[in-house]
Design a protein around this motif. Structure first.
Motif, PDB file in Angstrom:
ATOM      1  N   GLY A 213       0.784  -1.100  -0.132  1.00 43.53           N
ATOM      2  CA  GLY A 213      -0.113   0.035  -0.011  1.00 43.53           C
ATOM      3  C   GLY A 213       0.860   1.201  -0.077  1.00 43.53           C
ATOM      4  N   ASP A 214       1.877   1.132   0.780  1.00 38.20           N
ATOM      5  CA  ASP A 214       2.817   2.515   0.938  1.00 38.20           C
ATOM      6  C   ASP A 214       3.481   2.422  -0.542  1.00 38.20           C
ATOM      7  OD1 ASP A 214       2.247   2.816   3.580  1.00 38.20           O
ATOM      8  OD2 ASP A 214       4.107   2.012   4.249  1.00 38.20           O
ATOM      9  N   LEU A 215       3.960   1.382  -1.307  1.00 37.69           N
ATOM     10  CA  LEU A 215       4.432   1.464  -2.494  1.00 37.69           C
ATOM     11  C   LEU A 215       3.562   2.246  -3.526  1.00 37.69           C
ATOM     12  CD1 LEU A 215       6.916   1.036  -4.374  1.00 37.69           C
ATOM     13  CD2 LEU A 215       5.925  -1.329  -4.635  1.00 37.69           C
ATOM     14  N   LEU A 216       2.182   1.894  -3.549  1.00 36.49           N
ATOM     15  CA  LEU A 216       1.460   2.434  -4.397  1.00 36.49           C
ATOM     16  C   LEU A 216       1.157   3.934  -4.156  1.00 36.49           C
ATOM     17  CD1 LEU A 216      -1.520  -0.414  -4.483  1.00 36.49           C
ATOM     18  CD2 LEU A 216      -0.194   0.455  -6.389  1.00 36.49           C
ATOM     19  N   GLN A 217       1.047   4.191  -3.016  1.00 39.19           N
ATOM     20  CA  GLN A 217       1.232   5.695  -2.633  1.00 39.19           C
ATOM     21  C   GLN A 217       2.258   6.349  -3.176  1.00 39.19           C
ATOM     22  OE1 GLN A 217       0.471   5.987   1.508  1.00 39.19           O
ATOM     23  NE2 GLN A 217      -1.679   6.084   1.229  1.00 39.19           N
ATOM     24  N   ALA A 218       3.208   5.815  -2.802  1.00 40.03           N
ATOM     25  CA  ALA A 218       4.844   6.398  -3.281  1.00 40.03           C
ATOM     26  C   ALA A 218       5.021   6.685  -4.722  1.00 40.03           C
ATOM     27  CB  ALA A 218       5.921   5.663  -2.801  1.00 40.03           C
ATOM     28  N   GLU A 219       4.503   5.661  -5.445  1.00 41.98           N
ATOM     29  CA  GLU A 219       4.427   5.680  -7.062  1.00 41.98           C
ATOM     30  C   GLU A 219       3.279   6.506  -7.518  1.00 41.98           C
ATOM     31  OE1 GLU A 219       3.662   1.437  -7.758  1.00 41.98           O
ATOM     32  OE2 GLU A 219       5.856   0.972  -8.119  1.00 41.98           O
ATOM     33  N   GLU A 220       2.207   6.686  -6.702  1.00 43.47           N
ATOM     34  CA  GLU A 220       1.051   7.911  -7.396  1.00 43.47           C
ATOM     35  C   GLU A 220       1.784   9.376  -7.254  1.00 43.47           C
ATOM     36  OE1 GLU A 220      -1.659   9.745  -8.998  1.00 43.47           O
ATOM     37  OE2 GLU A 220      -1.439   7.674  -9.225  1.00 43.47           O
ATOM     38  N   ALA A 221       2.493   9.380  -6.059  1.00 44.66           N
ATOM     39  CA  ALA A 221       3.111  10.516  -5.632  1.00 44.66           C
ATOM     40  C   ALA A 221       4.420  11.027  -7.017  1.00 44.66           C
ATOM     41  CB  ALA A 221       3.683  10.528  -4.263  1.00 44.66           C
ATOM     42  N   VAL A 222       4.981   9.971  -7.036  1.00 41.06           N
ATOM     43  CA  VAL A 222       6.131  10.158  -8.276  1.00 41.06           C
ATOM     44  C   VAL A 222       5.393  10.479  -9.649  1.00 41.06           C
ATOM     45  CG1 VAL A 222       7.559   8.972  -9.680  1.00 41.06           C
ATOM     46  CG2 VAL A 222       7.827   8.531  -7.200  1.00 41.06           C
ATOM     47  N   ARG A 223       4.256   9.921  -9.755  1.00 37.48           N
ATOM     48  CA  ARG A 223       3.544  10.265 -11.106  1.00 37.48           C
ATOM     49  C   ARG A 223       3.000  11.765 -11.056  1.00 37.48           C
ATOM     50  NH1 ARG A 223       2.296   4.877 -10.915  1.00 37.48           N
ATOM     51  NH2 ARG A 223       0.466   5.193  -9.859  1.00 37.48           N
ATOM     52  N   ALA A 224       2.340  12.068  -9.890  1.00 41.57           N
ATOM     53  CA  ALA A 224       1.746  13.435 -10.029  1.00 41.57           C
ATOM     54  C   ALA A 224       3.104  14.522 -10.034  1.00 41.57           C
ATOM     55  CB  ALA A 224       1.013  13.609  -8.593  1.00 41.57           C
ATOM     56  N   ALA A 225       4.116  14.276  -8.944  1.00 47.86           N
ATOM     57  CA  ALA A 225       5.281  15.179  -9.221  1.00 47.86           C
ATOM     58  C   ALA A 225       6.008  15.271 -10.482  1.00 47.86           C
ATOM     59  CB  ALA A 225       6.235  14.773  -8.140  1.00 47.86           C
ATOM     60  N   HIS A 226       5.905  14.092 -11.185  1.00 47.24           N
ATOM     61  CA  HIS A 226       6.444  14.190 -12.435  1.00 47.24           C
ATOM     62  C   HIS A 226       5.566  14.761 -13.501  1.00 47.24           C
ATOM     63  CE1 HIS A 226       7.371  12.559 -16.522  1.00 47.24           C
ATOM     64  NE2 HIS A 226       8.844  12.655 -15.960  1.00 47.24           N
ATOM     65  N   GLU A 227       4.470  14.630 -13.433  1.00 43.22           N
ATOM     66  CA  GLU A 227       3.464  15.475 -14.280  1.00 43.22           C
ATOM     67  C   GLU A 227       3.471  16.952 -13.892  1.00 43.22           C
ATOM     68  OE1 GLU A 227      -0.535  13.790 -13.727  1.00 43.22           O
ATOM     69  OE2 GLU A 227       0.157  11.849 -14.598  1.00 43.22           O
ATOM     70  N   THR A 228       3.528  17.395 -12.822  1.00 46.26           N
ATOM     71  CA  THR A 228       3.839  18.635 -12.446  1.00 46.26           C
ATOM     72  C   THR A 228       4.965  19.475 -12.999  1.00 46.26           C
ATOM     73  OG1 THR A 228       2.363  18.487 -10.484  1.00 46.26           O
ATOM     74  CG2 THR A 228       3.878  20.410 -10.544  1.00 46.26           C
ATOM     75  N   ALA A 229       5.935  18.530 -12.704  1.00 42.66           N
ATOM     76  CA  ALA A 229       7.325  19.086 -13.166  1.00 42.66           C
ATOM     77  C   ALA A 229       7.556  19.241 -14.847  1.00 42.66           C
ATOM     78  CB  ALA A 229       8.335  18.128 -12.876  1.00 42.66           C
ATOM     79  N   THR A 230       6.779  18.561 -15.619  1.00 41.10           N
ATOM     80  CA  THR A 230       6.913  18.365 -16.969  1.00 41.10           C
ATOM     81  C   THR A 230       5.936  19.112 -17.610  1.00 41.10           C
ATOM     82  OG1 THR A 230       5.801  16.519 -17.067  1.00 41.10           O
ATOM     83  CG2 THR A 230       8.313  16.380 -16.995  1.00 41.10           C
ATOM     84  N   HIS A 231       4.837  19.439 -17.015  1.00 41.43           N
ATOM     85  CA  HIS A 231       3.671  20.385 -17.381  1.00 41.43           C
ATOM     86  C   HIS A 231       3.992  21.555 -18.065  1.00 41.43           C
ATOM     87  CE1 HIS A 231      -0.245  22.344 -17.972  1.00 41.43           C
ATOM     88  NE2 HIS A 231      -0.914  21.047 -17.668  1.00 41.43           N
ATOM     89  N   GLU A 232       3.244  21.867 -19.379  1.00 41.52           N
ATOM     90  CA  GLU A 232       3.988  23.066 -19.938  1.00 41.52           C
ATOM     91  C   GLU A 232       3.657  24.170 -19.515  1.00 41.52           C
ATOM     92  OE1 GLU A 232       0.042  23.978 -22.852  1.00 41.52           O
ATOM     93  OE2 GLU A 232       1.509  22.464 -23.548  1.00 41.52           O
ATOM     94  N   GLU A 233       2.563  24.245 -18.259  1.00 41.15           N
ATOM     95  CA  GLU A 233       2.260  25.801 -17.783  1.00 41.15           C
ATOM     96  C   GLU A 233       3.447  25.829 -16.431  1.00 41.15           C
ATOM     97  OE1 GLU A 233      -1.443  25.550 -15.922  1.00 41.15           O
ATOM     98  OE2 GLU A 233      -2.497  25.435 -17.977  1.00 41.15           O
ATOM     99  N   ASN A 234       4.478  24.823 -16.228  1.00 43.97           N
ATOM    100  CA  ASN A 234       5.290  24.992 -15.269  1.00 43.97           C
ATOM    101  C   ASN A 234       6.710  25.119 -15.848  1.00 43.97           C
ATOM    102  OD1 ASN A 234       3.367  24.808 -13.236  1.00 43.97           O
ATOM    103  ND2 ASN A 234       3.496  22.432 -13.220  1.00 43.97           N
TER     104      ASN A 234
END
Length: 160
Positions: free
Chosen positions: A16-37
């Motif tokens: 369960g902790d791994l699923l949460q961490a992987e989702e956090a990685v995805r969200a942070a990566h999307e934020t880091a690479t989003h064109e508005e950022n």
């Protein structure tokens, strides 16, 4: 108490902790690479901060994977009074105030509380100060650890 069932609970919690961490990685990566950022000036650091966060979350996910691999390979054996408390032991401690606590000494990724029947069991690593202090102890032995500015003392009531 069934050590195999406790081990399974640890693996489920880590999954369960791994699923949460992987989702956090995805969200942070999307934020880091989003064109508005994309940084418009040197003070615009949202994308950079998100990439640092993604890196940290990826490291956390990798640490959880390593802990899961260690727990999968772990085979807690029966208590041997000749060796005293070892990794895999279920230990019941009592403190100076008479408060009892159940501990399961694991190989890694401790610091979680499990439930076995009506009892709460704290999982700790043998790398933790209390885990280290318990190694080699037997029923009736006293254990003392320094926590912050105070010394805590326990008596080993029973070991499984």
């Amino acid at each position: 108490m069934d050590k195999a069932a406790l081990q399974q609970q640890v693996l489920e919690r880590l999954a369960g902790d791994l699923l949460q961490a992987e989702e956090a990685v995805r969200a942070a990566h999307e934020t880091a690479t989003h064109e508005e950022n994309i940084a418009e000036n040197k003070y615009d650091t949202l994308g950079l901060e998100a990439s640092y966060l993604a890196t940290g979350q990826a490291r956390r996910a990798e640490a959880i994977r390593a802990a899961m691999a260690t727990w999968r390979q772990f085979r807690p054996g029966p208590y041997d009074a000749g060796l005293g408390i070892q990794r895999g032991a279920l230990v019941c401690l009592v403190d100076a105030g008479g408060q009892q606590q159940q501990l399961f000494l694991g190989p890694a990724g401790g610091s979680m509380t499990l439930v076995s029947g009506a009892q709460r069991v704290q999982v700790i690593s043998t790398d933790a100060p209390l885990g280290q202090a318990l190694l080699g102890k037997c029923d009736g032995d006293e254990v003392s650890i320094q926590v912050g500015g105070s010394r805590q003392q326990f008596e080993v009531l029973r070991v499984l």
